[in-house]
Design a protein around this motif. Structure first.
Motif, PDB file in Angstrom:
ATOM      1  N   UNK A   8      17.624  15.973  -4.887  1.00 60.68           N
ATOM      2  CA  UNK A   8      18.729  17.204  -5.108  1.00 60.68           C
ATOM      3  C   UNK A   8      18.534  17.846  -6.573  1.00 60.68           C
ATOM      4  N   UNK A   9      18.171  16.957  -7.558  1.00 62.50           N
ATOM      5  CA  UNK A   9      18.183  17.785  -9.108  1.00 62.50           C
ATOM      6  C   UNK A   9      16.772  18.493  -8.779  1.00 62.50           C
ATOM      7  N   UNK A  63      21.577  20.610 -14.459  1.00 61.97           N
ATOM      8  CA  UNK A  63      22.015  19.249 -15.236  1.00 61.97           C
ATOM      9  C   UNK A  63      22.790  18.278 -14.769  1.00 61.97           C
ATOM     10  N   UNK A  64      23.605  18.855 -13.883  1.00 64.15           N
ATOM     11  CA  UNK A  64      24.586  17.896 -13.190  1.00 64.15           C
ATOM     12  C   UNK A  64      23.925  16.927 -12.727  1.00 64.15           C
ATOM     13  N   UNK A  70      19.723  10.269 -14.237  1.00 61.38           N
ATOM     14  CA  UNK A  70      19.364   9.661 -15.581  1.00 61.38           C
ATOM     15  C   UNK A  70      20.303   8.550 -15.568  1.00 61.38           C
ATOM     16  N   UNK A  71      21.649   8.636 -15.284  1.00 61.87           N
ATOM     17  CA  UNK A  71      22.577   7.556 -15.146  1.00 61.87           C
ATOM     18  C   UNK A  71      22.151   6.415 -14.149  1.00 61.87           C
ATOM     19  N   UNK A  72      21.774   6.871 -12.949  1.00 61.21           N
ATOM     20  CA  UNK A  72      21.371   6.117 -12.242  1.00 61.21           C
ATOM     21  C   UNK A  72      20.088   5.088 -12.446  1.00 61.21           C
ATOM     22  N   UNK A  88      17.167  22.178 -22.394  1.00 63.57           N
ATOM     23  CA  UNK A  88      17.950  22.928 -21.135  1.00 63.57           C
ATOM     24  C   UNK A  88      18.947  23.696 -21.700  1.00 63.57           C
ATOM     25  N   UNK A  89      19.820  22.986 -22.785  1.00 64.20           N
ATOM     26  CA  UNK A  89      20.961  23.947 -23.186  1.00 64.20           C
ATOM     27  C   UNK A  89      20.489  25.069 -23.969  1.00 64.20           C
TER      28      UNK A  89
END
Length: 149
Positions: A8-9, A63-64, A70-72, A88-89
């Protein structure tokens, strides 16, 4: 679940960031042609700006799902990811504070658009695109990765 989040990312990047980079890159040369006097190009400018604006909102998904991925993967504190998040920001800031307002200014007063404004918009777009290039390279190379890449 990680493969789903990563998919999805990546799809969000392709479907949201891709159109913005193309439309924003087309805006300055289209502005030059519109100043040469074709009404069709003026209409195209409005469409390009709308694409940039709408897909910027869709780009929030990048980013969501990136953070969830990344957490996963357990890489949320890795240096390459922190740098990617910062870049990205920065890209989002360039889009929101420079590109979209610059495009709006052109659309509000096309006959009053100066070559300096067009060059500035082209430069801002180039910076935006280069930020995404660096983020993409970091995402692929991932320094310290155990994938062997």
């Amino acid at each position: 679940m990680t493969k789903f989040l990563l998919s999805v990312h990546v799809l969000a990047v392709i479907l949201a960031v891709g159109p913005v980079t193309v439309a924003a890159s087309m805006f300055p040369p289209t502005t030059r042609r519109a100043l040469a006097g074709t009404d069709r190009e003026s209409t195209v400018l409005g469409t390009l700006h709308r694409i940039c604006r709408v897909y910027a909102y869709l780009g929030i998904l990048v980013p969501i799902f990136g953070a969830l991925t990344a957490l996963s993967l357990g890489v949320l504190t890795d240096t390459w990811l922190i740098i990617s998040i910062g870049l990205t920001a920065a890209a989002a800031g360039v889009l929101a504070m420079l590109i979209l307002p610059g495009q709006h200014k052109v659309l509000a007063d096309l006959p009053g658009t100066t070559p300096t404004l067009i060059r500035r918009l082209a430069m801002d777009t180039g910076i935006f695109n280069m930020l995404w290039v660096v983020v993409t390279v970091l995402m692929i190379v991932r320094p310290g990765s155990t994938t062997g890449a």
